[in-house]
Design an enzyme around this catalytic site. Structure first.
Site, short mmCIF file in Angstrom:
data_model
loop_
_atom_site.label_atom_id
_atom_site.label_comp_id
_atom_site.label_asym_id
_atom_site.label_seq_id
_atom_site.Cartn_x
_atom_site.Cartn_y
_atom_site.Cartn_z
N SER A 185 -9.73 -1.00 7.17
CA SER A 185 -9.20 -0.53 5.87
C SER A 185 -8.51 -1.89 5.27
O SER A 185 -8.17 -1.72 4.27
CB SER A 185 -8.33 0.73 6.06
OG SER A 185 -9.13 1.75 6.21
N SER A 196 -9.79 1.53 3.03
CA SER A 196 -8.74 2.50 2.24
C SER A 196 -7.63 1.60 1.49
O SER A 196 -6.91 2.23 0.72
CB SER A 196 -7.89 3.40 3.14
OG SER A 196 -7.30 2.89 4.27
N LYS A 207 0.97 -1.16 0.02
CA LYS A 207 0.16 0.00 -0.04
C LYS A 207 0.88 1.15 -0.04
O LYS A 207 1.82 1.26 0.81
CB LYS A 207 -0.77 -0.01 1.05
CG LYS A 207 -1.88 1.10 1.23
CD LYS A 207 -2.72 0.82 2.71
CE LYS A 207 -3.91 1.98 2.76
NZ LYS A 207 -4.73 1.70 3.87
#
Length: 465
Positions: free
Chosen positions: A179, A155, A80
Site C-alpha cells: 500500500s 491504499s 495518511k
C-alpha cells in the site's frame, strides 16, 4: 511560490540552512497550491492551515536561534488519514470514524513533530487501508495527477497523489500488501516499505498485526532516506518494534554501488502466468543497464513462485483484518463501504487451520527467499503489471483473485522494499521497479535507488494540473 513546491526535501533543507528560503514561505507555497489544484485530485481530507503556519513560524525562529532539529526541520509533509493526530480528526476514510478526534499523536507523528516537520494535513486513503475507492464513503476518491480519470493506487492513495502533484514534500503511508509501493509506482514517486518492526505502528489504524508497516512516500529516494532518519526508532509500546542499530540513511543514499550484487527476480513478472507490459519490461531492462553502468552486478535469480507469496499474504491479511474489525462489521455494518465490509467479512470463512498453515508457510518462504539471495545484496523486480485502472472500470470486491501482487513477497518476508520510477510509458503513466534488501539493510536499498535516480532524467518530469 510555485517553484518552491517542486524542491526536494534535501534541496529545501539546504536552502533553509543557508537562509535563502524560510519554512513560512515554503508552507505558504504548498497551502496556496493545495487551495488552487487539490480539488482536481482530492488528495486531502483535512488541511490544517493554521497549525501548519504556527509550526513553520516556530521552525524559522528555531533556525534563526541556531537550533536545527534535523533533515525535516521546517519541511511541509502530510499524513495518511489512519495516523492518529491529537486534536485533528482521523477518519480512516470511513463513516465509522468520520468524527473521531484522537487525544494524542501516533508515535510516528510525534517523532515527525519533534524533528520539526510541518504537518499540512490528512490525506485520502482506501477505507481502513483495505477497501476500494467507492461512492458510498464520506469523502471523494483521490485521483491520479498524471490523468485524473485513473486511480492513483492504494491504499495510500492520497499520499501518492499529493507527493506527485507537489502538494506536500513527503507523505506518510502504510504498507501491508503493497500500500505504499502501489501508489508510489502508479503516481511516479519514491516509496519505502521499511523492514517490519523498524518504524513504530503505535497510533496507526491496524489492518494486519503481523504484516503492517509504516513508511514515507517522497519525490526522490534521498528524501525517503531523510524521512526514515527521523522515523526509525524502537518503540516499547509497539510489540513488534525492533531494537535496530542507528543508521544515517541520508548519507547512505550517496554511497557508491560499485560491486553491489543485485538478484533480478524476472520470473515474477515475466512468465506463462502473467507478464508486465512490453513498456514496463523495457523500462526495467533499461534500469538494469543503468545500475550496471554504476558498477553493480545484476543477474537473473530464481525465487519461489510469486503466487506462493501472494496466497500466503492474502490469507494472513484477510484473517487478521477480520479479527480486528469483526465487532464493528457485525454491530454497525452500514458504517462501512460495501466493498470494505465484504473484504472484512471474507475472513470469517477462513479456518484456524488455514491461518496457521499460512503463518507456517510464511516462515518457509522467508527461508527460501534468504537462500535465493545468498551472495546478493538486493532483489530487483517489477513494481506493478502496467498502468492503473480507470474509475470507469468496475471495482472488484475481491481484487486479489486476479493477478498475484508483485509487492506481496516483501510483506511476507518482512524485508525493506522501495519503489523507484524508471520512466514513462506511451500512455504517460510512470513505470517503476522495486529494490528490496536484507532485513534492516535499508541503507543498501537507498544507495542503489538514489544512484539510479542520479543517473536518469525522470525526476525532472512532473504531472500537470
Amino acid at each position: 511560490m510555485t517553484d518552491l513546491t517542486t524542491l526536494s526535501i534535501a534541496e529545501a533543507g539546504r536552502l533553509m540552512a543557508s537562509g535563502d528560503i524560510t519554512s513560512i514561505a515554503l508552507t505558504e507555497a504548498f497551502l496556496a497550491r493545495i487551495a488552487a489544484v487539490d480539488h482536481k485530485i482530492a488528495s486531502y481530507i483535512t488541511v490544517t492551515s493554521d497549525l501548519a503556519r504556527i509550526a513553520a513560524k516556530q521552525a524559522d525562529m528555531e533556525r534563526a536561534g541556531g537550533l536545527t532539529r534535523g533533515p525535516l526541520h521546517g519541511i511541509p509533509i502530510a499524513l495518511k488519514d489512519i495516523y492518529e493526530t491529537a486534536g485533528i480528526r482521523t477518519t480512516g476514510h470511513s463513516h465509522l470514524k468520520v468524527d473521531y478526534v484522537p487525544a494524542i499523536d501516533a508515535e510516528t507523528v510525534r517523532r515527525l513533530k519533534s524533528g520539526g516537520a510541518v504537518i499540512l494535513g490528512k490525506l485520502a486513503t482506501h477505507e481502513f487501508a483495505n477497501g476500494a475507492m467507492t461512492p458510498d464513503q464520506p469523502f471523494p476518491a483521490a485521483r491520479n495527477p498524471w490523468n485524473t480519470d485513473y486511480q492513483p493506487g492504494g491504499s495510500s492513495s492520497g499520499s501518492g497523489a499529493a507527493v506527485a502533484a507537489a502538494l506536500c514534500m513527503g507523505a506518510m503511508g502504510s504498507d501491508t500488501g503493497g500500500s505504499i509501493r502501489n501508489p508510489a509506482g502508479f503516481c511516479g514517486t519514491a516509496g519505502i516499505k521499511p523492514t517490519y518492526g523498524l518504524v513504530s505502528r503505535c497510533g496507526i489504524y491496524p489492518l494486519s498485526f503481523s504484516l503492517d508497516t509504516a513508511g514515507p512516500l517522497t519525490w526522490t529516494v534521498e528524501d525517503s532516506a531523510l524521512m526514515l532518519d527521523v522515523l526509525a526508532a524502537h518503540d516499547p509500546n509497539d510489540q513488534a518494534s525492533a531494537r535496530a542499530p542507528k543508521v544515517d540513511y541520508g548519507a547512505a543514499s550517496h554511497r557508491p554501488i560499485k560491486g553491489m550484487r543485485i538478484a533480478l527476480a524476472r520470473s515474477w513478472y515475466e512468465s506463462e502466468i502473467a507478464s508486465v507490459t512490453s513498456e514496463m519490461k523495457k523500462g526495467i531492462d533499461d534500469a538494469v543497464l543503468v545500475l550496471k553502468d554504476q558498477g553493480a552486478i545484476v543477474e537473473d535469480v530464481v525465487f519461489p513462485d510469486i503466487r506462493d507469496y501472494h496466497i500466503c499474504g492474502r490469507v494472513i491479511i484477510t484473517a487478521e483484518a477480520h479479527a480486528i474489525h469483526r465487532r464493528d462489521v457485525i454491530e454497525r455494518p452500514e458504517k462501512f463501504g460495501y466493498t470494505t465490509r465484504r473484504r472484512f467479512q471474507l475472513g470469517a470463512f477462513l479456518t484456524a487451520e488455514q491461518y496457521l498453515s499460512a503463518v507456517r508457510f510464511r516462515r518457509q518462504l522467508q527461508q527460501d527467499t534468504r537462500a535465493s539471495m545468498r551472495g546478493y545484496d538486493l532483489v530487483m523486480a517489477a513494481n506493478q503489471w502496467g498502468a492503473p485502472e480507470t474509475f470507469e472500470e468496475p471495482q472488484q470486491i475481491f481484487h486479489f483473485l486476479g493477478k498475484p501482487s508483485l509487492s506481496m513477497p516483501f510483506n511476507v518476508t518482512g524485508q525493506p522494499a522501495m519503489t523507484v520510477c524508471c520512466g514513462f510509458g506511451s500512455d504517460g503513466f510512470p513505470l517503476a521497479f522495486q529494490l528490496a534488501g536484507r532485513p534492516f539493510d535499508e541503507a543498501s536499498v537507498f544507495a542503489a535507488g538514489a544512484a539510479y535516480e542520479r543517473a536518469t532524467p525522470w525526476r525532472a518530469r512532473r504531472p500537470t494540473l
